[in-house]
Design a protein around this motif. Structure first.
Motif, PDB file in Angstrom:
ATOM      1  N   TYR A  33       8.010  -1.066  -1.953  1.00 32.07           N
ATOM      2  CA  TYR A  33       7.127  -1.916  -1.149  1.00 32.07           C
ATOM      3  C   TYR A  33       6.809  -1.241   0.179  1.00 32.07           C
ATOM      4  CZ  TYR A  33       5.692  -5.604   2.033  1.00 32.07           C
ATOM      5  OH  TYR A  33       5.007  -6.328   2.979  1.00 32.07           O
ATOM      6  N   SER A  34       7.835  -0.679   0.824  1.00 30.48           N
ATOM      7  CA  SER A  34       7.632  -0.014   2.107  1.00 30.48           C
ATOM      8  C   SER A  34       6.747   1.225   1.971  1.00 30.48           C
ATOM      9  CB  SER A  34       8.985   0.380   2.708  1.00 30.48           C
ATOM     10  OG  SER A  34       8.812   1.106   3.895  1.00 30.48           O
ATOM     11  N   VAL A  35       7.005   2.020   0.954  1.00 20.65           N
ATOM     12  CA  VAL A  35       6.229   3.252   0.753  1.00 20.65           C
ATOM     13  C   VAL A  35       4.762   2.924   0.478  1.00 20.65           C
ATOM     14  CG1 VAL A  35       5.936   5.299  -0.700  1.00 20.65           C
ATOM     15  CG2 VAL A  35       8.236   4.532  -0.081  1.00 20.65           C
ATOM     16  N   ILE A  36       4.533   1.934  -0.375  1.00 20.99           N
ATOM     17  CA  ILE A  36       3.160   1.593  -0.749  1.00 20.99           C
ATOM     18  C   ILE A  36       2.401   0.973   0.422  1.00 20.99           C
ATOM     19  CG2 ILE A  36       1.753   0.091  -2.224  1.00 20.99           C
ATOM     20  CD1 ILE A  36       3.990   0.497  -4.383  1.00 20.99           C
ATOM     21  N   THR A  37       3.035   0.031   1.128  1.00 31.81           N
ATOM     22  CA  THR A  37       2.314  -0.683   2.194  1.00 31.81           C
ATOM     23  C   THR A  37       2.258   0.120   3.491  1.00 31.81           C
ATOM     24  OG1 THR A  37       4.337  -1.911   2.745  1.00 31.81           O
ATOM     25  CG2 THR A  37       2.782  -2.957   1.247  1.00 31.81           C
ATOM     26  N   HIS A  38       3.420   0.506   4.026  1.00 29.23           N
ATOM     27  CA  HIS A  38       3.423   1.245   5.290  1.00 29.23           C
ATOM     28  C   HIS A  38       2.975   2.692   5.095  1.00 29.23           C
ATOM     29  CE1 HIS A  38       4.546   2.325   9.372  1.00 29.23           C
ATOM     30  NE2 HIS A  38       5.234   3.362   8.893  1.00 29.23           N
ATOM     31  N   GLY A  39       3.426   3.293   3.997  1.00 32.34           N
ATOM     32  CA  GLY A  39       3.111   4.692   3.769  1.00 32.34           C
ATOM     33  C   GLY A  39       1.670   4.926   3.383  1.00 32.34           C
ATOM     34  N   PHE A  40       1.256   4.369   2.255  1.00 30.90           N
ATOM     35  CA  PHE A  40      -0.084   4.645   1.734  1.00 30.90           C
ATOM     36  C   PHE A  40      -1.141   3.684   2.282  1.00 30.90           C
ATOM     37  CE2 PHE A  40       2.545   6.806  -1.456  1.00 30.90           C
ATOM     38  CZ  PHE A  40       1.896   8.050  -1.487  1.00 30.90           C
ATOM     39  N   LYS A  41      -0.894   2.386   2.199  1.00 32.80           N
ATOM     40  CA  LYS A  41      -1.883   1.423   2.694  1.00 32.80           C
ATOM     41  C   LYS A  41      -2.086   1.566   4.203  1.00 32.80           C
ATOM     42  CE  LYS A  41      -3.066  -3.495   2.373  1.00 32.80           C
ATOM     43  NZ  LYS A  41      -2.584  -4.840   1.962  1.00 32.80           N
ATOM     44  N   GLY A  42      -0.981   1.816   4.929  1.00 35.01           N
ATOM     45  CA  GLY A  42      -1.089   1.990   6.383  1.00 35.01           C
ATOM     46  C   GLY A  42      -1.422   3.398   6.821  1.00 35.01           C
ATOM     47  N   ASN A  94       0.316   6.169   6.724  1.00 39.58           N
ATOM     48  CA  ASN A  94       1.389   6.831   7.469  1.00 39.58           C
ATOM     49  C   ASN A  94       2.210   7.788   6.598  1.00 39.58           C
ATOM     50  OD1 ASN A  94       1.191   5.320  10.095  1.00 39.58           O
ATOM     51  ND2 ASN A  94       1.628   3.574   8.761  1.00 39.58           N
ATOM     52  N   ILE A  95       1.762   8.004   5.363  1.00 38.58           N
ATOM     53  CA  ILE A  95       2.595   8.712   4.402  1.00 38.58           C
ATOM     54  C   ILE A  95       2.881  10.156   4.808  1.00 38.58           C
ATOM     55  CG2 ILE A  95       0.698   9.449   2.881  1.00 38.58           C
ATOM     56  CD1 ILE A  95       4.132   8.057   1.747  1.00 38.58           C
ATOM     57  N   LYS A  96       1.872  10.871   5.284  1.00 41.75           N
ATOM     58  CA  LYS A  96       2.070  12.271   5.667  1.00 41.75           C
ATOM     59  C   LYS A  96       3.028  12.386   6.847  1.00 41.75           C
ATOM     60  CE  LYS A  96      -2.598  13.580   4.185  1.00 41.75           C
ATOM     61  NZ  LYS A  96      -3.932  14.030   4.672  1.00 41.75           N
ATOM     62  N   GLU A  97       2.823  11.521   7.824  1.00 42.80           N
ATOM     63  CA  GLU A  97       3.681  11.532   9.013  1.00 42.80           C
ATOM     64  C   GLU A  97       5.129  11.211   8.635  1.00 42.80           C
ATOM     65  OE1 GLU A  97       4.371   8.815  13.017  1.00 42.80           O
ATOM     66  OE2 GLU A  97       2.417   8.755  12.015  1.00 42.80           O
ATOM     67  N   CYS A  98       5.324  10.245   7.728  1.00 42.18           N
ATOM     68  CA  CYS A  98       6.681   9.863   7.321  1.00 42.18           C
ATOM     69  C   CYS A  98       7.390  10.999   6.588  1.00 42.18           C
ATOM     70  CB  CYS A  98       6.630   8.615   6.438  1.00 42.18           C
ATOM     71  SG  CYS A  98       6.221   7.108   7.342  1.00 42.18           S
ATOM     72  N   LEU A  99       6.660  11.722   5.755  1.00 40.37           N
ATOM     73  CA  LEU A  99       7.245  12.861   5.054  1.00 40.37           C
ATOM     74  C   LEU A  99       7.586  13.991   6.011  1.00 40.37           C
ATOM     75  CD1 LEU A  99       5.025  12.844   1.853  1.00 40.37           C
ATOM     76  CD2 LEU A  99       7.521  12.640   1.868  1.00 40.37           C
ATOM     77  N   GLU A 100       6.676  14.261   6.933  1.00 48.92           N
ATOM     78  CA  GLU A 100       6.876  15.357   7.894  1.00 48.92           C
ATOM     79  C   GLU A 100       8.022  15.063   8.857  1.00 48.92           C
ATOM     80  OE1 GLU A 100       3.029  15.704   9.646  1.00 48.92           O
ATOM     81  OE2 GLU A 100       2.118  16.605   7.850  1.00 48.92           O
ATOM     82  N   SER A 101       8.195  13.792   9.226  1.00 48.83           N
ATOM     83  CA  SER A 101       9.230  13.425  10.201  1.00 48.83           C
ATOM     84  C   SER A 101      10.597  13.213   9.572  1.00 48.83           C
ATOM     85  CB  SER A 101       8.817  12.159  10.943  1.00 48.83           C
ATOM     86  OG  SER A 101       8.809  11.042  10.053  1.00 48.83           O
ATOM     87  N   GLY A 102      10.658  13.238   8.245  1.00 50.93           N
ATOM     88  CA  GLY A 102      11.923  12.999   7.568  1.00 50.93           C
ATOM     89  C   GLY A 102      12.241  11.533   7.344  1.00 50.93           C
TER      90      GLY A 102
END
Length: 258
Positions: free
Chosen positions: A149-158, A160-168
């Motif tokens: 749920y977090s990955v889909i909503t905050h990561g992709f829908k929001g 933020n996915i690239k930033e989250c991967l890059e920041s660890g």
């Protein structure tokens, strides 16, 4: 962590979340299973750990059950107490239930703490405490927020996915890595299984507490009452289906103390 939670809940109203349509799905579902395991137990003693503003504990007390509520955040505790119910409301933490003796409660609810405990050892400690104070043969219901749920909503829908991967903040296999400042922690089913095994609790059921509801808030809000009731029927029919569990926003782990 406690200070950050105080700040968060001073601005965030848990009561309102559970009365909005996506929150109603979670609340109705959770109450259905609570009642299922309280049937034929009119004198049950219930402990609500991380009770928030008392959405569950006050309702259960109003139904005649003997309810004790533990809540860490003073603001939430104040709202709970202002409802003037028979709930015995106490400030405290899921990590230390030493005020209660072993085998005290017929049912223990742990609906908030696992959202905010980001260390595995703290989750284990909270679950062990819940187990300790629950009677042998009693039921423990534990709520979690799910990783996908977090990955889909905050990561992709929001976006933020690239930033989250890059920041660890996300591992290479897209598992959320939470720190205290993040406030919330997110799990997968294998994480829940590991906790249950470590603490020695027997699962009765694992359910999708709200299924797809959080993904479709605007759709739910646009439904007429008849259609929304049909959605509730659909969800209650499918919430135990294993293919839907991991994608739910919240899951409810229903456990028995052997």
């Amino acid at each position: 962590m406690t200070i950050e939670l105080e700040k968060h809940y001073n601005k965030f109203c848990e009561d309102k979340r559970l009365t909005r349509r996506h929150g109603q799905v979670e609340y109705i579902t959770s109450m259905k299973y609570i009642h299922e395991y309280l049937k034929d137990m009119p004198n049950a003693k219930i402990l609500d750990v991380g009770a928030g503003t008392g959405r569950y504990s006050v309702q259960l007390a109003n139904e005649g059950f003997d309810v004790t509520a533990i809540e860490l955040v003073r603001y939430n505790l104040g709202i709970l107490k202002s409802k003037k119910s028979t709930v015995k409301a106490i400030q405290g933490t899921a990590l230390d239930l030493s005020r209660f003796t072993d085998n005290t409660f017929d049912m223990t609810l742990v609906f908030g703490p696992m959202y905010h405990l980001y260390k595995h050892e703290d989750k284990v400690k909270a679950l062990r405490e819940a187990k300790r104070v629950t009677k042998v043969g009693g039921t423990i219901l534990v709520a979690y927020i799910m990783n996908e749920y977090s990955v889909i909503t905050h990561g992709f829908k929001g976006d933020n996915i690239k930033e989250c991967l890059e920041s660890g903040k996300l591992t290479k296999d897209f598992h959320v890595v939470s720190e205290p400042e993040d406030l919330y922690d997110y799990v997968r089913i294998e994480d829940i299984n590991k906790l249950d095994e470590e603490v020695g609790l027997q699962r009765i059921k694992l359910i999708a507490a709200d299924g797809p509801a959080n993904y479709m808030r605007s759709v739910l809000n646009g439904m007429d009452e008849e259609t929304f009731n049909l959605f509730i029927q659909y969800h209650l029919t499918t919430c135990e289906r294993p293919e839907l569990l991991g994608a739910s926003s919240h899951t409810l782990d229903i456990l028995r103390k052997e």
